[in-house]
Design an enzyme around this catalytic site. Structure first.
Site, mmCIF file in Angstrom:
data_model
loop_
_atom_site.group_PDB
_atom_site.id
_atom_site.type_symbol
_atom_site.label_atom_id
_atom_site.label_comp_id
_atom_site.label_asym_id
_atom_site.label_seq_id
_atom_site.Cartn_x
_atom_site.Cartn_y
_atom_site.Cartn_z
ATOM 1 N N ASP A 182 24.365 -84.849 8.030
ATOM 2 C CA ASP A 182 23.486 -83.795 8.515
ATOM 3 C C ASP A 182 22.446 -83.610 7.423
ATOM 4 O OD1 ASP A 182 22.204 -81.800 9.835
ATOM 5 O OD2 ASP A 182 23.980 -80.566 10.207
HETATM 6 C C1 BGC Z 1 21.097 -79.438 11.857
HETATM 7 C C2 BGC Z 1 21.192 -80.708 12.679
HETATM 8 C C3 BGC Z 1 19.829 -81.297 12.870
HETATM 9 C C4 BGC Z 1 19.211 -81.566 11.520
HETATM 10 C C5 BGC Z 1 17.819 -82.155 11.569
HETATM 11 C C6 BGC Z 1 20.326 -79.649 10.580
HETATM 12 O O1 BGC Z 1 20.075 -78.442 9.962
HETATM 13 O O2 BGC Z 1 22.377 -78.957 11.563
HETATM 14 O O3 BGC Z 1 21.786 -80.426 13.924
HETATM 15 O O4 BGC Z 1 19.895 -82.455 13.644
HETATM 16 O O5 BGC Z 1 19.122 -80.335 10.806
HETATM 17 O O6 BGC Z 1 16.904 -81.222 12.014
#
Ligand code: BGC
Length: 748
Positions: free
Chosen positions: A230
């Protein structure tokens, strides 16, 4: 396809290390010397959030115009596998047209608490439903050649301290609930990437948790793709790589790449591990680059029409007293509430889509009836605006029916923080109460990403739950309200009466960085059913404008082995006068079990479309997993021999047909007998008969009183919890430890 192994063999250590993190916020790195280009990844999951220069992961900076489909909280209510696959195809097509290799999502984390700020992005409280919806989302997107990223693996069930908290979960609960939500999607849809979550699981960060990223994901489940972090989830890059995390996103500005180089040089990281990760990254890139259909067109209008169609299938009719709905065309109708004009149709954070157009119910309903409008409340405010309230009351009085558009504003739920309570803003609750006082024909249309309390429920005649239904929200709602479309969604989560009823309430989001999932497997309806609690609306519940009758439940056999499959069929008839769709649910109940189990668990669902008077047969196939629990002792799924009930329901609380079958286990559980094994445990083992006979003879021969049948039976009850060692003390040594040990040895 390009020979990835060969390509890796040509790369320098520095080039390989650099491939393991992003070049910028949304791209992988390129290697000019070898002509390796980069590819783009974007959020997801229910629309394309492609950003240009000013990137962020909270949905704050602008992204290109795209189509916002319903969020997972809504699509789950469709219980429609084909439908979500169609949505996936459209998303994949948009990615192709926009040159995005991977669309991040879907998210299939379990809704453990109603308060999790991201519940709107997740499917369900039930792992079977969550994993199956995720599976079909993935199959749809990936059929276009675009990759998905199933997220957030694992146990990311809250936003509170999401980057540091440890979800402390026992093994059986992990297997039956939290891992299970990912398992089917991974095994049966093979997402090309899996995104590891921010949090820790039992103390170890998901990003460096080999047990989950490799042992279970790859070795047990056969995952073939790459694991991406993530955004910002990497704690220790070397441990992460060793654990199976291939790609770090976004970029660490080269810091972690340099650590990788050093670790290889110092002998702290095998170059083989690095090579494997680079191979996986290049495979993802070249699979996309070499197969991309460059002719794909992003047709906003047709995707908007699809978004509206999907929205229609997700909306859940919760209450319809006196058949207040569908509304009669031509009547005088008041639409009250800001959401009638500007619906809340998506959540905040990284999934936020820059919708190219949004339909609202007010404009969409004009062809059906004369509509008056009052704003009713200030969005994002808790306190009542008395002028708006007074105006709403007047408008309501002056109409045949009042429809109030209410729900949660953006400030109440979003990625990044959790809710602190389960209520709608006070001003909206008050508005509904006050309008219902002057207008007996009041209907409430809800826009919320997660469950809410409904203190006014008894005072209104109708309730329509739209969740967050994407940019086609308004037109879909108006078609449902006026009966152009028959509602067919059912709840993918339980609405408890109050927050305190929820099993996670006592431990909440934890103390400091520790959150103990002490409710165990009793999440959602598994808990409410076991406690026989009243709920506001049960899991799987939803009404229709027509009626359905269930009949003729058949099973392929009344006795099966756990390795066999069982076919279950049931007939569904539309007994009303309007075409409609019914979601048929199959639950399994273990009638008697030596382990603690839920009353019932969802093991199958199908959505059927029926014309009036039409009957269709729905078929389910059950297998070992449908009957099994996770046995931590043998580290495997296990079915205990005995009676199971197949329950066919309109909802989890409306079981209409049942049938009993006998399932016989093909596995004998290992026995661990010792001096502290109880007498009662031996009684349960048919092989212990001889030993017990000898034991009884010796034991009862010591007794002098009247040993009539009743007394002996009572004695046996009392002995149930006696450990074997106690027999030595109570028989003057007639029963010796060697006697017990020898007999136990024989038994085992
Ligand atoms: C989120 C993800 C997301 C990623 C990119 C993170 O903060 O938890 O779900 O895909 O950011 O934006």
């Amino acid at each position: 396809m390009i020979d990835v192994k060969e390509l890796v063999s040509k790369m320098t250590l520095e080039e390989k290390a650099s491939m393991c993190s992003g070049g910028d916020f949304w791209h992988t790195k390129s290697v000019e010397r070898l002509g390796i280009p980069n590819v783009m990844l974007s959020d997801g999951p229910h629309g394309l959030r492609k950003q240009d220069l000013n990137a962020d992961h909270l949905g704050i900076n602008v992204s290109i115009k795209a189509v916002c489909f319903p969020s997972a909280c809504a699509t789950a209510c469709s219980f429609d596998k084909e439908l979500i696959e169609t949505m996936g195809k459209a998303l994949g097509n948009e990615c192709l047209a926009e040159d995005v290799s991977t669309i991040l999502g879907p998210g299939c984390n379990i809704k453990r608490s109603p308060l999790c700020g991201r519940n709107f992005e997740y499917f369900s409280e039930d792992p079977y439903l969550a994993s199956n919806m995720a599976k079909h989302h993935i199959l749809g997107v990936q059929s276009t050649g675009i990759a998905t990223s199933l997220k957030h693996f694992l146990a990311n069930n809250q936003e509170h301290r999401r980057m540091s908290t440890s979800a402390n979960i026992d093994e059986r609960t992990l297997r039956e609930i939290y891992l299970c939500a990912f398992e089917t999607a991974i095994k049966e849809a093979q997402p090309k990437t899996v995104m590891c979550s921010y949090n820790r699981i039992n103390g170890t960060f998901a990003s460096e948790n080999k047990r989950y990223l490799t042992d279970i994901l790859r070795d047990e489940w056969g995952f073939k793709g790459l694991v991406v972090s993530d955004w910002g989830a990497v704690n220790n890059r070397i441990d992460a790589l060793k654990a199976g995390l291939d790609l770090e996103m976004p970029s660490s500005g080269g810091v972690n790449d340099r650590l990788i180089i050093k670790a290889v040089k110092d002998g702290n990281l095998s170059e083989e591990v690095l090579n494997t990760s680079v191979e996986r990254i290049l495979t993802l890139m070249y699979q996309y680059l070499e197969n991309r259909n460059k002719d794909a067109k992003f047709d906003m209008d047709s995707d908007h029409a699809l978004a509206e169609k999907i929205a229609q299938e997700c909306i859940v009719l919760l209450k319809n007293d006196d058949n207040i709905l569908p509304l009669q065309k031509g009547k005088k109708i008041a639409y009250i509430g800001k959401f009638a004009k500007a619906p809340r149709y998506q959540g905040g954070g990284s999934s936020h889509i820059n919708s190219y157009k949004v339909s609202n119910a007010l404009d969409s309903s004009k062809d059906f009836a004369e509509i008056t409008y009052a704003q009713g409340y200030d969005t994002n405010q808790d306190a009542t605006n008395s002028e708006l309230l007074a105006e709403a009351i007047e408008v309501a009085k002056d109409s045949d029916v009042a429809v109030i558009f209410a729900g949660l504003p953006d400030t109440f739920e979003s990625e990044g923080f959790d809710r602190s309570h389960m209520d709608m803003p006070n001003c909206q609750n008050q508005l509904i109460e006050k309008v219902a006082e002057v207008q007996p024909n009041t209907v409430v249309v809800l826009h919320n990403g997660s469950v809410i309390t409904m203190p006014w429920l008894d005072k209104v005649k109708g309730v329509v739950e739209t969740y967050l239904t994407g940019q086609g929200s308004g037109s879909a709602v108006s078609k449902i309200l006026f009966g152009e479309v028959n509602p067919s969604g059912k709840l993918a989560e339980t609405f408890p009466i109050k927050l305190q009823d929820n099993p996670s309430y006592l431990t909440g989001f934890g103390e400091g960085d520790e959150v103990n999932y002490s409710e165990g497997i009793f999440v959602g309806y598994r808990y409410y059913d076991k406690k026989d609690m009243d709920v506001l609306f049960p899991f799987g519940y939803g009404l229709s404008y027509t009626t359905f009758e269930y009949s003729n439940l058949q099973v392929s056999s009344e006795k099966i082995k756990d390795i066999d499959t069982l076919t279950v069929t049931v007939d569904i008839t539309n007994t009303g006068s309007m075409a409609g769709k019914e979601i048929v649910q199959l639950y399994v109940q273990d009638v008697e079990s030596s382990v603690i189990r839920p009353i019932k668990e969802l093991k199958g669902f199908e959505k059927v479309s029926l014309e009036p008077n039409e009957t269709k047969t729905v078929t389910f196939t059950l297998n070992k997993r449908s009957f099994a629990y996770y046995n931590v002792d043998i580290k495997d799924w296990h079915v205990e021999s005995g009676e199971f009930r197949i329950l066919i329901g309109k909802s989890s609380r409306d079981i209409v047909l049942t049938k009993s079958i006998y399932v016989e286990s093909s596995v004998e559980l290992p026995k661990h007998y010792h001096m502290n094994t109880t007498y009662g445990d031996l009684v349960c083992d048919p092989n212990a008969k001889d030993f017990l006979k000898k034991l009884n003879n010796l034991y009862f021969s010591e007794m002098e009183g009247d040993m009539g049948e009743g007394t002996q039976e009572m004695m046996l009850q009392m002995l149930k919890y006696n450990p074997l060692r106690a027999f030595i003390s109570f028989t003057n040594g007639k029963i010796s430890s060697s006697f017990i040990e020898e007999n136990l040895k024989e038994l085992m």
